[in-house]
Every structure is written in C-alpha cells, then in structure tokens.
Design a protein around this motif. Structure first.
Motif, PDB file in Angstrom:
ATOM      1  N   SER A 137       0.828  -1.203   0.000  1.00 17.71           N
ATOM      2  CA  SER A 137       0.000   0.000   0.000  1.00 17.71           C
ATOM      3  C   SER A 137       0.866   1.259   0.000  1.00 17.71           C
ATOM      4  O   SER A 137       0.536   2.239  -0.668  1.00 17.71           O
ATOM      5  CB  SER A 137      -0.952   0.008   1.193  1.00 17.71           C
ATOM      6  OG  SER A 137      -0.238   0.081   2.410  1.00 17.71           O
ATOM      7  N   LEU A 138       1.975   1.237   0.734  1.00 14.38           N
ATOM      8  CA  LEU A 138       2.891   2.380   0.693  1.00 14.38           C
ATOM      9  C   LEU A 138       3.544   2.510  -0.684  1.00 14.38           C
ATOM     10  O   LEU A 138       3.770   3.615  -1.169  1.00 14.38           O
ATOM     11  CB  LEU A 138       3.947   2.253   1.784  1.00 14.38           C
ATOM     12  CG  LEU A 138       3.419   2.371   3.221  1.00 14.38           C
ATOM     13  CD1 LEU A 138       4.547   2.155   4.217  1.00 14.38           C
ATOM     14  CD2 LEU A 138       2.744   3.689   3.437  1.00 14.38           C
ATOM     15  N   GLY A 139       3.854   1.381  -1.313  1.00 16.87           N
ATOM     16  CA  GLY A 139       4.368   1.413  -2.681  1.00 16.87           C
ATOM     17  C   GLY A 139       3.350   1.999  -3.645  1.00 16.87           C
ATOM     18  O   GLY A 139       3.700   2.751  -4.555  1.00 16.87           O
ATOM     19  N   GLY A 140       2.076   1.674  -3.447  1.00 16.95           N
ATOM     20  CA  GLY A 140       1.021   2.241  -4.284  1.00 16.95           C
ATOM     21  C   GLY A 140       0.896   3.748  -4.113  1.00 16.95           C
ATOM     22  O   GLY A 140       0.660   4.472  -5.069  1.00 16.95           O
ATOM     23  N   VAL A 141       1.074   4.214  -2.868  1.00 12.42           N
ATOM     24  CA  VAL A 141       1.042   5.664  -2.628  1.00 12.42           C
ATOM     25  C   VAL A 141       2.198   6.341  -3.358  1.00 12.42           C
ATOM     26  O   VAL A 141       2.031   7.407  -3.968  1.00 12.42           O
ATOM     27  CB  VAL A 141       1.093   5.960  -1.110  1.00 12.42           C
ATOM     28  CG1 VAL A 141       1.356   7.423  -0.848  1.00 12.42           C
ATOM     29  CG2 VAL A 141      -0.192   5.532  -0.448  1.00 12.42           C
ATOM     30  N   ILE A 142       3.370   5.742  -3.321  1.00 13.23           N
ATOM     31  CA  ILE A 142       4.534   6.327  -3.988  1.00 13.23           C
ATOM     32  C   ILE A 142       4.325   6.373  -5.499  1.00 13.23           C
ATOM     33  O   ILE A 142       4.598   7.387  -6.150  1.00 13.23           O
ATOM     34  CB  ILE A 142       5.815   5.554  -3.619  1.00 13.23           C
ATOM     35  CG1 ILE A 142       6.147   5.779  -2.142  1.00 13.23           C
ATOM     36  CG2 ILE A 142       6.978   5.961  -4.513  1.00 13.23           C
ATOM     37  CD1 ILE A 142       7.236   4.871  -1.605  1.00 13.23           C
ATOM     38  N   VAL A 143       3.823   5.281  -6.070  1.00  9.14           N
ATOM     39  CA  VAL A 143       3.574   5.249  -7.519  1.00  9.14           C
ATOM     40  C   VAL A 143       2.516   6.280  -7.902  1.00  9.14           C
ATOM     41  O   VAL A 143       2.661   7.008  -8.894  1.00  9.14           O
ATOM     42  CB  VAL A 143       3.155   3.827  -7.955  1.00  9.14           C
ATOM     43  CG1 VAL A 143       2.604   3.824  -9.369  1.00  9.14           C
ATOM     44  CG2 VAL A 143       4.322   2.878  -7.838  1.00  9.14           C
ATOM     45  N   THR A 144       1.448   6.371  -7.115  1.00  8.12           N
ATOM     46  CA  THR A 144       0.394   7.342  -7.405  1.00  8.12           C
ATOM     47  C   THR A 144       0.916   8.765  -7.271  1.00  8.12           C
ATOM     48  O   THR A 144       0.616   9.630  -8.101  1.00  8.12           O
ATOM     49  CB  THR A 144      -0.791   7.123  -6.458  1.00  8.12           C
ATOM     50  OG1 THR A 144      -1.254   5.776  -6.593  1.00  8.12           O
ATOM     51  CG2 THR A 144      -1.930   8.066  -6.773  1.00  8.12           C
ATOM     52  N   ALA A 145       1.715   9.009  -6.230  1.00 11.84           N
ATOM     53  CA  ALA A 145       2.257  10.353  -6.032  1.00 11.84           C
ATOM     54  C   ALA A 145       3.207  10.739  -7.159  1.00 11.84           C
ATOM     55  O   ALA A 145       3.300  11.919  -7.514  1.00 11.84           O
ATOM     56  CB  ALA A 145       2.976  10.431  -4.689  1.00 11.84           C
ATOM     57  N   CYS A 146       3.905   9.785  -7.738  1.00 15.00           N
ATOM     58  CA  CYS A 146       4.779  10.084  -8.875  1.00 15.00           C
ATOM     59  C   CYS A 146       3.976  10.224 -10.168  1.00 15.00           C
ATOM     60  O   CYS A 146       4.359  10.972 -11.068  1.00 15.00           O
ATOM     61  CB  CYS A 146       5.830   8.993  -9.043  1.00 15.00           C
ATOM     62  SG  CYS A 146       7.054   8.957  -7.725  1.00 15.00           S
ATOM     63  N   ALA A 147       2.869   9.502 -10.280  1.00 12.19           N
ATOM     64  CA  ALA A 147       2.081   9.530 -11.513  1.00 12.19           C
ATOM     65  C   ALA A 147       1.265  10.810 -11.641  1.00 12.19           C
ATOM     66  O   ALA A 147       1.017  11.271 -12.763  1.00 12.19           O
ATOM     67  CB  ALA A 147       1.150   8.323 -11.568  1.00 12.19           C
ATOM     68  N   ILE A 148       0.866  11.412 -10.525  1.00 10.14           N
ATOM     69  CA  ILE A 148       0.031  12.611 -10.588  1.00 10.14           C
ATOM     70  C   ILE A 148       0.738  13.754 -11.309  1.00 10.14           C
ATOM     71  O   ILE A 148       0.168  14.352 -12.232  1.00 10.14           O
ATOM     72  CB  ILE A 148      -0.451  13.008  -9.182  1.00 10.14           C
ATOM     73  CG1 ILE A 148      -1.487  11.998  -8.697  1.00 10.14           C
ATOM     74  CG2 ILE A 148      -1.044  14.413  -9.170  1.00 10.14           C
ATOM     75  CD1 ILE A 148      -1.897  12.168  -7.257  1.00 10.14           C
ATOM     76  N   PRO A 149       1.995  14.102 -10.973  1.00 14.01           N
ATOM     77  CA  PRO A 149       2.648  15.181 -11.729  1.00 14.01           C
ATOM     78  C   PRO A 149       2.893  14.826 -13.194  1.00 14.01           C
ATOM     79  O   PRO A 149       2.843  15.706 -14.062  1.00 14.01           O
ATOM     80  CB  PRO A 149       3.977  15.398 -11.004  1.00 14.01           C
ATOM     81  CG  PRO A 149       3.849  14.746  -9.694  1.00 14.01           C
ATOM     82  CD  PRO A 149       2.809  13.708  -9.830  1.00 14.01           C
ATOM     83  N   VAL A 150       3.135  13.548 -13.466  1.00 13.71           N
ATOM     84  CA  VAL A 150       3.353  13.140 -14.859  1.00 13.71           C
ATOM     85  C   VAL A 150       2.080  13.360 -15.673  1.00 13.71           C
ATOM     86  O   VAL A 150       2.114  13.921 -16.773  1.00 13.71           O
ATOM     87  CB  VAL A 150       3.814  11.669 -14.925  1.00 13.71           C
ATOM     88  CG1 VAL A 150       3.797  11.158 -16.352  1.00 13.71           C
ATOM     89  CG2 VAL A 150       5.190  11.520 -14.319  1.00 13.71           C
ATOM     90  N   VAL A 151       0.940  12.934 -15.128  1.00 16.33           N
ATOM     91  CA  VAL A 151      -0.324  13.116 -15.833  1.00 16.33           C
ATOM     92  C   VAL A 151      -0.647  14.596 -15.982  1.00 16.33           C
ATOM     93  O   VAL A 151      -1.087  15.045 -17.046  1.00 16.33           O
ATOM     94  CB  VAL A 151      -1.459  12.368 -15.086  1.00 16.33           C
ATOM     95  CG1 VAL A 151      -2.821  12.747 -15.633  1.00 16.33           C
ATOM     96  CG2 VAL A 151      -1.247  10.877 -15.184  1.00 16.33           C
ATOM     97  N   ASN A 152      -0.407  15.373 -14.934  1.00 20.20           N
ATOM     98  CA  ASN A 152      -0.666  16.818 -15.031  1.00 20.20           C
ATOM     99  C   ASN A 152       0.224  17.476 -16.072  1.00 20.20           C
ATOM    100  O   ASN A 152      -0.217  18.369 -16.795  1.00 20.20           O
ATOM    101  CB  ASN A 152      -0.463  17.474 -13.664  1.00 20.20           C
ATOM    102  CG  ASN A 152      -1.578  17.148 -12.711  1.00 20.20           C
ATOM    103  OD1 ASN A 152      -2.675  16.813 -13.108  1.00 20.20           O
ATOM    104  ND2 ASN A 152      -1.287  17.226 -11.425  1.00 20.20           N
ATOM    105  N   THR A 153       1.467  17.042 -16.166  1.00 20.86           N
ATOM    106  CA  THR A 153       2.377  17.611 -17.152  1.00 20.86           C
ATOM    107  C   THR A 153       1.953  17.249 -18.560  1.00 20.86           C
ATOM    108  O   THR A 153       1.947  18.109 -19.454  1.00 20.86           O
ATOM    109  CB  THR A 153       3.812  17.111 -16.905  1.00 20.86           C
ATOM    110  OG1 THR A 153       4.200  17.468 -15.581  1.00 20.86           O
ATOM    111  CG2 THR A 153       4.781  17.701 -17.905  1.00 20.86           C
TER     112      THR A 153
END
Length: 103
Positions: free
Chosen positions: A81-97
């Motif tokens: 679950s912590l790994g999922g948070v890290i992946v999601t937190a990294c994916a959000i700026p990528v998608v926004n960019t």
C-alpha cells in the motif's frame, strides 16, 4: 537493380512530402476528462490509505491472536500500500504535465 533504386527514390520523395501536424488536444478542452482523471487520482490515494489502515489492523490482530501468518500478510500489505502511494504520487505530476502540455 536500377528499378529497385528508382522505387526507393520514389518512395523517399513521396514520404518527404508528408507534413508533421502540430499537437492537438484530443479532448478538445473537455472538463469531463479532467474530472475523470481527478477522480481516479483521489480514488487511488484513498484506496491506498484504506489498504494501509486495514493492513495495520491485520498485523495487530495477527500478533494479538498469535497468528504469525496474518501478521506477515499485514506487513506485506502495508509495504504494497505504501508502494502504491509512492507510484500514485509520482504519476500525478506526470499526468498533469502531459495534459498541461496538450492544452
């Protein structure tokens, strides 16, 4: 041999005339696509938070009831679950960019 060389040159000339269009927003500025993406981002963060809380409960129940297999499953679930948070937190700026560049 000269026929194949002539075909290659003809193909090169035909392909050289193809223009490269400018990038365009595939959603045409639709607010619905942004809304769906924001729901997906928040939904994944909420799911990871729920998984972390449930895995903590599974670890405590496993230790209190003397079931080491449940405690071990809880530890693994917490790490994932912590790994999922890290992946999601990294994916959000990528998608926004990516979507910000298309606008």
């Amino acid at each position: 041999m000269s026929t194949s060389l002539h075909l290659v040159q003809s193909a090169h000339i035909l392909l050289a005339d193809i223009q490269n269009p400018a990038p365009a927003d595939p959603t045409n500025g639709s607010k619905g696509a942004n809304l769906l993406l924001s729901y997906a981002k928040w939904g994944s963060l909420i799911a990871c938070a729920i998984a972390a809380v449930v895995s903590g409960g599974l670890m405590s129940v496993g230790h209190l009831s003397n079931r080491p297999d449940s405690a071990e499953k809880g530890k693994r679930a917490l790490v994932w679950s912590l790994g999922g948070v890290i992946v999601t937190a990294c994916a959000i700026p990528v998608v926004n960019t990516v979507f910000g560049a298309a606008a």
